[in-house]
Enzyme design. Structure first.
Site, short mmCIF file in Angstrom:
data_model
loop_
_atom_site.label_atom_id
_atom_site.label_comp_id
_atom_site.label_asym_id
_atom_site.label_seq_id
_atom_site.Cartn_x
_atom_site.Cartn_y
_atom_site.Cartn_z
N LYS A 1 22.29 20.78 13.06
CA LYS A 1 23.16 21.94 12.86
C LYS A 1 24.51 21.52 12.28
CE LYS A 1 20.85 24.35 16.66
NZ LYS A 1 20.98 24.93 18.01
N TYR B 1 16.29 32.93 13.47
CA TYR B 1 16.68 33.28 14.85
C TYR B 1 16.31 34.73 15.21
CZ TYR B 1 19.19 28.93 15.90
OH TYR B 1 19.51 27.62 16.19
N ASN C 1 25.23 22.74 20.10
CA ASN C 1 24.24 21.83 20.68
C ASN C 1 23.49 20.96 19.66
OD1 ASN C 1 22.35 23.67 19.76
ND2 ASN C 1 21.73 24.39 21.78
N HIS D 1 18.31 21.54 16.34
CA HIS D 1 17.27 22.51 16.67
C HIS D 1 15.91 21.85 16.58
CE1 HIS D 1 14.64 26.01 16.58
NE2 HIS D 1 14.05 25.41 15.58
N GLU E 1 8.50 28.54 11.57
CA GLU E 1 9.77 28.01 11.06
C GLU E 1 9.57 27.11 9.84
OE1 GLU E 1 11.45 26.25 14.60
OE2 GLU E 1 11.75 28.22 15.54
#
Ligand code: ABT
Ligand code: MG
Length: 148
Positions: free
Chosen positions: A9, A49, A112, A115, A126
């Site tokens: 990310k 998402y 975080n 992913h 995905e």
């Protein structure tokens, strides 16, 4: 062979963790079969998402994930979906085991770092969102016989 979608990310990129993260997956024995470095368009991020649409953190999550370059990847190998999730740690970095990526490098849930697909269904979905078939390269490696 099983495949999963992994993305470093914007925070992981800005914090110079690209090499560290890729090295962990390589050293484990998994094979990198697709990779791109992009600032995701909001439409793409929304598709990725969509399970969180309507939740309180959704718009902020899209702002964050589209805020800078990310490293989108497909990793391949036996058990890679579940094992990558273990290597990544829990959603909340403070609840993640030390030794996992989030456990070692993260603090906040909204920062975080990485992913990873959470099931076979989401991995297939995905990978299809982020890559076309022509962008995925499965190749023979002499190391394969030493990993399996
Ligand atoms: P992802 O790998 O980003 O999907 O994270 P993970 O699967 O571990 O956790 P989920 B539940 O899918 O969270 C998606 C992103 O939403 C953020 N989030 C989640 C919040 O900011 N607040 C929350 O209360 C929850 C549940 C964390 C995840 N990503 N980021 N960045
Ligand atoms: Mg998730």
């Amino acid at each position: 062979m099983e495949r999963t979608f992994i993305a470093i990310k914007p925070d992981g990129v800005q914090r110079k963790l690209i090499g560290e993260i890729i090295a962990r997956f390589e050293k484990k024995g998994y094979k990198l079969v697709a990779m791109k470095y992009i600032v995701p368009k909001r439409e793409l991020a929304a598709k990725h998402y969509e399970e969180h649409k309507g939740k309180g953190f959704y718009e902020g999550l899209l702002d964050f994930i589209t805020s800078g370059p990310i490293v989108a990847m497909v990793w391949q190998g036996k058990g890679v979906i579940a094992t990558a999730r273990k290597m990544i740690g829990q959603t909340k970095p403070l609840e993640s085991e030390c030794g996992s990526i989030r456990g070692d490098f993260g603090i906040e849930v909204g920062r975080n770092i990485i992913h990873g697909s959470d099931s076979l269904d989401s991995a297939e979905r995905e990978i299809g969102i982020w890559f076309s078939e022509e962008e995925i390269f499965d190749y023979e490696s002499s190391l394969d016989n030493w990993v399996y």
